[in-house]
Design a protein around this motif. Structure first.
Motif, PDB file in Angstrom:
ATOM      1  N   UNK A 253       0.841  -1.200   0.000  1.00  0.00           N
ATOM      2  CA  UNK A 253       0.000   0.000   0.000  1.00  0.00           C
ATOM      3  C   UNK A 253       0.879   1.253   0.000  1.00  0.00           C
ATOM      4  N   UNK A 254       1.912   1.242  -0.788  1.00  0.00           N
ATOM      5  CA  UNK A 254       2.814   2.393  -0.837  1.00  0.00           C
ATOM      6  C   UNK A 254       2.040   3.641  -1.246  1.00  0.00           C
ATOM      7  N   UNK A 255       2.256   4.734  -0.530  1.00  0.00           N
ATOM      8  CA  UNK A 255       1.542   5.975  -0.776  1.00  0.00           C
ATOM      9  C   UNK A 255       0.265   6.104   0.018  1.00  0.00           C
ATOM     10  N   UNK A 256      -0.223   4.993   0.572  1.00  0.00           N
ATOM     11  CA  UNK A 256      -1.449   5.006   1.380  1.00  0.00           C
ATOM     12  C   UNK A 256      -1.181   4.631   2.840  1.00  0.00           C
ATOM     13  N   UNK A 257      -0.162   3.771   3.081  1.00  0.00           N
ATOM     14  CA  UNK A 257       0.126   3.306   4.442  1.00  0.00           C
ATOM     15  C   UNK A 257       1.635   3.279   4.668  1.00  0.00           C
ATOM     16  N   UNK A 258       2.046   3.518   5.914  1.00  0.00           N
ATOM     17  CA  UNK A 258       3.469   3.471   6.259  1.00  0.00           C
ATOM     18  C   UNK A 258       3.625   3.189   7.746  1.00  0.00           C
ATOM     19  N   UNK A 259       4.831   2.727   8.120  1.00  0.00           N
ATOM     20  CA  UNK A 259       5.213   2.478   9.507  1.00  0.00           C
ATOM     21  C   UNK A 259       6.550   3.151   9.754  1.00  0.00           C
ATOM     22  N   UNK A 260       6.671   3.857  10.875  1.00  0.00           N
ATOM     23  CA  UNK A 260       7.930   4.496  11.246  1.00  0.00           C
ATOM     24  C   UNK A 260       8.889   3.424  11.764  1.00  0.00           C
ATOM     25  N   UNK A 261       9.992   3.190  11.048  1.00  0.00           N
ATOM     26  CA  UNK A 261      10.920   2.120  11.409  1.00  0.00           C
ATOM     27  C   UNK A 261      11.564   2.358  12.768  1.00  0.00           C
ATOM     28  N   UNK A 262      11.961   3.586  13.053  1.00  0.00           N
ATOM     29  CA  UNK A 262      12.593   3.880  14.340  1.00  0.00           C
ATOM     30  C   UNK A 262      11.648   3.596  15.499  1.00  0.00           C
ATOM     31  N   UNK A 270       2.679   1.225  14.984  1.00  0.00           N
ATOM     32  CA  UNK A 270       1.440   1.859  14.515  1.00  0.00           C
ATOM     33  C   UNK A 270       1.476   2.081  13.003  1.00  0.00           C
ATOM     34  N   UNK A 271       0.287   1.900  12.382  1.00  0.00           N
ATOM     35  CA  UNK A 271       0.138   2.057  10.937  1.00  0.00           C
ATOM     36  C   UNK A 271      -0.493   3.410  10.643  1.00  0.00           C
ATOM     37  N   UNK A 272       0.150   4.197   9.780  1.00  0.00           N
ATOM     38  CA  UNK A 272      -0.328   5.538   9.432  1.00  0.00           C
ATOM     39  C   UNK A 272      -0.975   5.483   8.048  1.00  0.00           C
ATOM     40  N   UNK A 273      -2.273   5.796   7.992  1.00  0.00           N
ATOM     41  CA  UNK A 273      -3.037   5.762   6.750  1.00  0.00           C
ATOM     42  C   UNK A 273      -3.369   7.173   6.296  1.00  0.00           C
ATOM     43  N   UNK A 274      -3.528   7.362   4.980  1.00  0.00           N
ATOM     44  CA  UNK A 274      -3.932   8.648   4.426  1.00  0.00           C
ATOM     45  C   UNK A 274      -4.793   8.413   3.190  1.00  0.00           C
TER      46      UNK A 274
END
Length: 388
Positions: A253-262, A270-274
Motif C-alpha cells: 500500500x505504498x503511498x497510502x500506508x506506512x510504519x515508522x521504522x525507528x 502503529x500504521x499511518x493511513x492517508x
C-alpha cells in the motif's frame, strides 16, 4: 585404640567405595535433533568400545572400525563415534534425530591395555515448544460467570509428544482501548517459556482524511517481524511487512500506508493511513509482532465514515441522474408517439379506392373553372320539385 582402628577402617572402606564408583553424566537431548553422549577413557594401544542401553546394543567399535551387525534396529543408521578422537581417549557417541524412546541409562564400556573402563550417561529427551498460536473462534451462548477461567487439555500424539490447547471466553464488554489477553506456555523442564498476547479494539476515520491505527508490543522484542494485514469479508491480505534484523520494509500500500521504522524498533508498530476511502479502507486491520518465543496480535475494526457535505453532494448528483434519465425516457416516448401517428396516416391514405380519389380530383377542377357539377344540378332540381 579399638575405636581408632574402627574409625580408620571405616575411612578406608569409604575411600575404596568412592574409588570404585563408576562415573555418571546427565544429558538432555532435544527431540528430532542430534545429541552427543560423552565418554572419556585413558588411551593405551588397541581400543574396543561397547555402547549399550539395558540389554540393547547401541554401537560397537572393534579393531579400528564399527561393528554393527548386532545393533538394535531402533538405533540403525542413527549412531556414530568420532574415530579421529578415539586415540585421544574420546569414546563419545553421537545420536542423531533423538526421540522420546531414546530416554534411559546408557553404558559406555572401553577395553584396552589399561583394562576395562566404564562410564554411564543418563539421557533425557525434551520436546521443545515448536509454535504458539492465538486464534479467535465464535461460540454460541452467553459467557459463564467465570469467563476468565481457561479450559486446557493435553492431547498425546503417536510419537510421544503432546499438543496443548487452552480456551478462554472473551469478556462481554470492552473499554475503548480494548482488553489484552495473554497466554504463557512453559516447557516441562522449565528450560523455555513462550508467550502470546491478543488485543481487540475499534476505531473510526473520515473519508479523504488520515488515520493512525495503533499497535504496541507489550514487552521489548528483538529479531522480530512486524506484519500488517487487512481484511473485509474475504481472507486477509498482507499490506506491509517490516524485518527488524535487516531493516527491510515491503509495502503493498505504498503511498497510502506506512510504519515508522525507528518507532517500530522500540515496539511501536502503529500504521499511518492517508487518503481514506470508505469502500476501500473500512475493515479489520491486524498487527502481528512475531519474535522467537513471543507473538503479539492486535485486531482493530476501522470504520471510514462519509462527511455530511459529501453525502449531500452525492445525493444531489444522484437526483440529477434520476432527472436526466426521466427526461430521456419522456423524449423517447414522444418520438415514438409521433412516429406511430405518421405511420398510421400513411397506411390510411394507401387504403382509399382509386375512383373516389379521381372523382374528388374532377370535382375540384370543375369548381376551379366555374362548371357546376352533376350533384349541384340534382340539388337544385330537387329543391324546385320540393317547392312545387
Amino acid at each position: 585404640m579399638a575405636a581408632a582402628r574402627t574409625l580408620i577402617c571405616a575411612l578406608v572402606w569409604i575411600l575404596s567405595v568412592a574409588e570404585g564408583k563408576v562415573p555418571e553424566a546427565r544429558v538432555t537431548c532435544l527431540f528430532s535433533e542430534d545429541c552427543v553422549l560423552p565418554c572419556t577413557f585413558k588411551p593405551a594401544g588397541q581400543t574396543a568400545i561397547h555402547w549399550t542401553r539395558q540389554e540393547f546394543l547401541v554401537h560397537d567399535f572393534l579393531n579400528g572400525s564399527d561393528w554393527l551387525d548386532q545393533q538394535h534396529a531402533h538405533y540403525s543408521a542413527r549412531t556414530s563415534l568420532f574415530p579421529e578422537q578415539i586415540a585421544n581417549g574420546n569414546a563419545s557417541l553421537q545420536l542423531r534425530m533423538c526421540n522420546t524412546q531414546d530416554r534411559g541409562r546408557y553404558r559406555c564400556h572401553v577395553t584396552n591395555e589399561n583394562g576395562n573402563q566404564e562410564y554411564f550417561v543418563i539421557v533425557k529427551v525434551e520436546a521443545p515448544i515448536r509454535t504458539l498460536a492465538l486464534e479467535l473462534t465464535r461460540l454460541s451462548g452467553p459467557p459463564p460467570p467465570d469467563s476468565l477461567k481457561p479450559t486446557t487439555r493435553k492431547m498425546a500424539t503417536q510419537n510421544g509428544l503432546y499438543s496443548v490447547e487452552s480456551k478462554l471466553r472473551k469478556l462481554p464488554a470492552k473499554p475503548s482501548d480494548g482488553y489484552t489477553y495473554f497466554c504463557t506456555v512453559n516447557s516441562s523442564y522449565d528450560t523455555e517459556s513462550w508467550r502470546a498476547s491478543l488485543r481487540e479494539k475499534e476505531l473510526s476515520g473520515e473519508e479523504g482524511g488520515a488515520l493512525t491505527v495503533p499497535c504496541h508490543a507489550p514487552t521489548p522484542l528483538e529479531n522480530f517481524t512486524l506484519t500488517w494485514a487487512f481484511s473485509r469479508a474475504d481472507e486477509p491480505e498482507d499490506i506491509l511487512t517490516f524485518d527488524s534484523r535487516t531493516g527491510h520494509t515491503s509495502n503493498r500500500w505504498a503511498g497510502l500506508a506506512r510504519v515508522d521504522q525507528n518507532h517500530a524498533l522500540s515496539g511501536d508498530g502503529s500504521l499511518h493511513l492517508q487518503n481514506l476511502r470508505n469502500k476501500d479502507h473500512t475493515g479489520t486491520y491486524t498487527c502481528n509482532f512475531s519474535a522467537p518465543r513471543s507473538r503479539h496480535l492486535e485486531h482493530t475494526c476501522v470504520n471510514i465514515t462519509v462527511l455530511a457535505a459529501d453525502r449531500s453532494l452525492t445525493a444531489g448528483s444522484s437526483w440529477l441522474w434520476v432527472i436526466a434519465i426521466l427526461l430521456a425516457a419522456l423524449a423517447l416516448f414522444i418520438a415514438a408517439l409521433v412516429l406511430f401517428r405518421k405511420m398510421k396516416a400513411e397506411r390510411s391514405a394507401v387504403g382509399k379506392p382509386a375512383e373516389a380519389t379521381e372523382m374528388q380530383a374532377v370535382q375540384a377542377d370543375e369548381r376551379e373553372n366555374g362548371i357546376p357539377s352533376e350533384s349541384s344540378h340534382l340539388t337544385k332540381d330537387q329543391t324546385a320539385n320540393e317547392s312545387t
